[in-house]
Design a protein around this motif. Structure first.
Motif, mmCIF file in Angstrom:
data_model
loop_
_atom_site.group_PDB
_atom_site.id
_atom_site.type_symbol
_atom_site.label_atom_id
_atom_site.label_comp_id
_atom_site.label_asym_id
_atom_site.label_seq_id
_atom_site.Cartn_x
_atom_site.Cartn_y
_atom_site.Cartn_z
ATOM 1 N N ASP A 181 0.575 5.441 2.018
ATOM 2 C CA ASP A 181 -0.186 6.301 2.927
ATOM 3 C C ASP A 181 0.280 7.737 2.762
ATOM 4 O O ASP A 181 1.360 8.107 3.218
ATOM 5 C CB ASP A 181 -0.002 5.842 4.376
ATOM 6 C CG ASP A 181 -1.013 6.488 5.322
ATOM 7 O OD1 ASP A 181 -1.697 7.421 4.872
ATOM 8 O OD2 ASP A 181 -1.102 6.056 6.485
ATOM 9 N N ARG B 284 -12.639 -1.051 -0.904
ATOM 10 C CA ARG B 284 -11.961 -1.344 -2.175
ATOM 11 C C ARG B 284 -11.529 -0.080 -2.913
ATOM 12 O O ARG B 284 -11.550 -0.031 -4.145
ATOM 13 C CB ARG B 284 -12.851 -2.207 -3.076
ATOM 14 C CG ARG B 284 -13.161 -3.573 -2.483
ATOM 15 C CD ARG B 284 -13.934 -4.440 -3.445
ATOM 16 N NE ARG B 284 -14.217 -5.735 -2.871
ATOM 17 C CZ ARG B 284 -13.388 -6.789 -2.892
ATOM 18 N NH1 ARG B 284 -12.211 -6.655 -3.474
ATOM 19 N NH2 ARG B 284 -13.736 -7.939 -2.348
ATOM 20 N N ASN C 45 -8.684 4.671 7.249
ATOM 21 C CA ASN C 45 -7.968 4.438 5.991
ATOM 22 C C ASN C 45 -8.013 2.962 5.612
ATOM 23 O O ASN C 45 -8.261 2.606 4.447
ATOM 24 C CB ASN C 45 -6.511 4.887 6.119
ATOM 25 C CG ASN C 45 -6.324 6.371 5.922
ATOM 26 O OD1 ASN C 45 -7.124 7.031 5.267
ATOM 27 N ND2 ASN C 45 -5.271 6.914 6.498
ATOM 28 N N GLY D 263 0.816 -1.209 0.000
ATOM 29 C CA GLY D 263 0.000 0.000 0.000
ATOM 30 C C GLY D 263 0.848 1.257 0.000
ATOM 31 O O GLY D 263 2.058 1.224 -0.229
ATOM 32 N N THR E 38 -4.621 -5.846 5.945
ATOM 33 C CA THR E 38 -4.441 -4.490 5.414
ATOM 34 C C THR E 38 -4.986 -3.451 6.379
ATOM 35 O O THR E 38 -4.372 -2.389 6.587
ATOM 36 C CB THR E 38 -5.146 -4.365 4.053
ATOM 37 O OG1 THR E 38 -4.605 -5.343 3.149
ATOM 38 C CG2 THR E 38 -4.959 -2.986 3.462
ATOM 39 N N ALA F 134 -7.592 6.911 -1.482
ATOM 40 C CA ALA F 134 -8.160 6.932 -0.131
ATOM 41 C C ALA F 134 -7.321 7.790 0.812
ATOM 42 O O ALA F 134 -7.854 8.615 1.560
ATOM 43 C CB ALA F 134 -8.277 5.508 0.400
ATOM 44 N N THR F 135 -6.017 7.600 0.788
ATOM 45 C CA THR F 135 -5.163 8.360 1.705
ATOM 46 C C THR F 135 -5.002 9.813 1.257
ATOM 47 O O THR F 135 -4.788 10.693 2.104
ATOM 48 C CB THR F 135 -3.785 7.687 1.821
ATOM 49 O OG1 THR F 135 -3.187 7.560 0.523
ATOM 50 C CG2 THR F 135 -3.925 6.301 2.438
ATOM 51 N N VAL G 276 -8.593 2.575 -4.039
ATOM 52 C CA VAL G 276 -7.154 2.543 -4.292
ATOM 53 C C VAL G 276 -6.451 3.279 -3.153
ATOM 54 O O VAL G 276 -6.887 4.372 -2.763
ATOM 55 C CB VAL G 276 -6.828 3.195 -5.655
ATOM 56 C CG1 VAL G 276 -5.324 3.195 -5.899
ATOM 57 C CG2 VAL G 276 -7.561 2.480 -6.769
ATOM 58 N N PRO G 277 -5.367 2.707 -2.583
ATOM 59 C CA PRO G 277 -4.701 3.374 -1.452
ATOM 60 C C PRO G 277 -4.305 4.807 -1.734
ATOM 61 O O PRO G 277 -4.412 5.672 -0.855
ATOM 62 C CB PRO G 277 -3.473 2.480 -1.209
ATOM 63 C CG PRO G 277 -3.883 1.134 -1.697
ATOM 64 C CD PRO G 277 -4.777 1.383 -2.863
ATOM 65 N N TYR H 232 -2.681 -0.268 8.239
ATOM 66 C CA TYR H 232 -2.975 1.165 8.268
ATOM 67 C C TYR H 232 -3.258 1.640 9.685
ATOM 68 O O TYR H 232 -2.968 2.794 10.030
ATOM 69 C CB TYR H 232 -4.147 1.474 7.334
ATOM 70 C CG TYR H 232 -3.740 1.520 5.893
ATOM 71 C CD1 TYR H 232 -3.217 2.676 5.330
ATOM 72 C CD2 TYR H 232 -3.846 0.396 5.086
ATOM 73 C CE1 TYR H 232 -2.822 2.717 3.999
ATOM 74 C CE2 TYR H 232 -3.447 0.420 3.755
ATOM 75 C CZ TYR H 232 -2.934 1.588 3.224
ATOM 76 O OH TYR H 232 -2.536 1.617 1.907
ATOM 77 N N ILE I 20 -9.814 1.168 2.268
ATOM 78 C CA ILE I 20 -8.981 0.467 1.286
ATOM 79 C C ILE I 20 -9.311 -1.021 1.229
ATOM 80 O O ILE I 20 -9.465 -1.587 0.139
ATOM 81 C CB ILE I 20 -7.491 0.681 1.625
ATOM 82 C CG1 ILE I 20 -7.127 2.155 1.429
ATOM 83 C CG2 ILE I 20 -6.591 -0.202 0.759
ATOM 84 C CD1 ILE I 20 -5.791 2.541 2.017
ATOM 85 N N SER I 21 -9.411 -1.665 2.391
ATOM 86 C CA SER I 21 -9.602 -3.119 2.401
ATOM 87 C C SER I 21 -11.044 -3.538 2.155
ATOM 88 O O SER I 21 -11.300 -4.463 1.384
ATOM 89 C CB SER I 21 -9.107 -3.691 3.730
ATOM 90 O OG SER I 21 -9.791 -3.084 4.818
#
Length: 369
Positions: free
Chosen positions: A110, A160, A152, A108, A253, A166-167, A162-163, A257, A156-157
């Protein structure tokens, strides 16, 4: 009377299985010697060789400092104080980088770590939180960091996303929430215990350096000596294979995070202690520093490989560069350009492996012959 006892003929003897000659222990030891060297030559020694390269880079930076400012490096007391200054400068980013290393190894990224540090710092320095004392401030910072990291992980997990997206969204949202809570003002920390964290020395070494060392040791043990660490490498290397092996990839995951957010909460306390205050703009671009340090330390952006010690050395290298530019009176712009060049060089080194270069040379040698 004729003796009819069968006798061994040359043909019969030739048909019998030959007996193995006796094994010489000395010869066996010689045969096993190359196997012992395979750790250094193979994948097992990659981390050690990379860390030695980073140490060599630090030595080169020190030599540059000696050549450019011999008047300063000639004073032993100044050298010791400057070394502690570099470690103190690296402490906060180093704690954030430990969490970032886990996230990147797990496949991932962040981008919200700097914003999480700012939000946790602002939240723990509000008047209401400070009324609960140092314990309330520390608990608040750790809880906020962990909670935002878990959000976070959920996005993401289980969502679904995309990291990167999302971050990135969390980075904007957390900065906005921090500005809203602080009313865009700097909040002063009045707690003497929190403020004393940055100024306290134990055996001549700042307490911030001890905190960094504790986080690094805990991260190293977690990554290299626990099932959690092995699962992190497996998830980052091949998520589908990890899932088929029985690993709950989504939950893992989420935990990664959450761990990153917890490290941000620790860093928020450390940074608040250094500045004796907190604001929404604090920890600016810490995400880039943490990612760059992890990459310099050998962590693959694609996941599946990385070391905590390498990431720590990456942080120290960047702090040394910052210190080197400061003592020589060079501009921040030039410093940022050098850092950018180092990041590009590190990624290129990851892509162009020595083994591939050796295969390329071997093919050329065969073609020439």
């Amino acid at each position: 009377m004729t003796d009819t006892t069968p006798t061994a003929t040359p043909e019969r003897a030739a048909g019998l299985p030959a007996q193995s000659p006796p094994v010489d222990p000395a010869e066996t030891a010689k045969a096993d010697a190359p196997a012992r060297l395979s750790w250094w030559r193979g994948d097992g020694g990659e981390g050690a060789k990379r860390n030695l390269g980073l140490l060599a880079t630090l030595v080169v930076l020190v030599v540059i400092g000696v050549l450019t400012r011999p008047d300063l490096y000639g004073d032993a007391s100044w050298v010791w104080g400057n070394t502690l200054t570099i470690l103190k400068l690296a402490s906060v980013v180093g704690v954030v980088t430990v969490g970032m290393t886990f996230v990147i190894i797990g496949g991932g990224i962040d981008l919200s770590v700097g914003a999480i540090v700012a939000l946790a710092g602002v939240w723990c320095t509000t008047v209401a939180t400070q009324s609960y004392g140092a314990g309330g401030m520390i608990f608040s910072a750790l809880t906020v960091g962990l909670a935002v990291g878990v959000v976070n992980g959920l996005l993401i997990s289980y969502g679904r996303l995309v990291p990167f997206i999302a971050t990135l969204a969390m980075m904007v949202a957390a900065r906005g929430l921090a500005a809203e809570i602080s009313d865009k003002q700097t909040q002063v920390s009045n707690n003497q215990f929190i403020n004393g964290i940055a100024s306290t020395n134990v055996l001549g070494i700042p307490l911030l350096v001890y905190i960094l060392a504790a986080v690094v040791i805990a991260g190293w043990v977690l990554l290299n000596r626990t099932t959690f660490g092995r699962r992190t490498v497996a998830v980052g290397g091949n998520p589908e294979a990890a899932r088929l092996a029985g690993i709950n990839v989504r939950r893992h995951t989420l935990l990664l995070y959450g761990l990153s957010g917890l490290c941000c909460g620790i860093a928020a306390i450390m940074l608040t202690a250094q500045a004796t205050s907190a604001q929404a703009a604090m920890a600016n671009l810490y995400e880039l520093d943490a990612i760059a340090a992890a990459i310099i330390g050998g962590t693959l952006l694609s996941g599946g490989r990385g070391t905590i010690i390498g990431s720590l050395l990456g942080v120290v290298i960047f702090s040394t560069i910052t210190n080197l530019f400061a003592i020589n009176g060079l501009s921040t712009e030039a410093q940022n350009m050098v850092k950018g060049g180092i990041i590009v060089a590190a990624v290129l080194v990851q892509q162009v492996q020595f083994g591939s270069l050796k295969q390329f040379l071997a093919r050329n040698r065969v073609t020439t012959t």
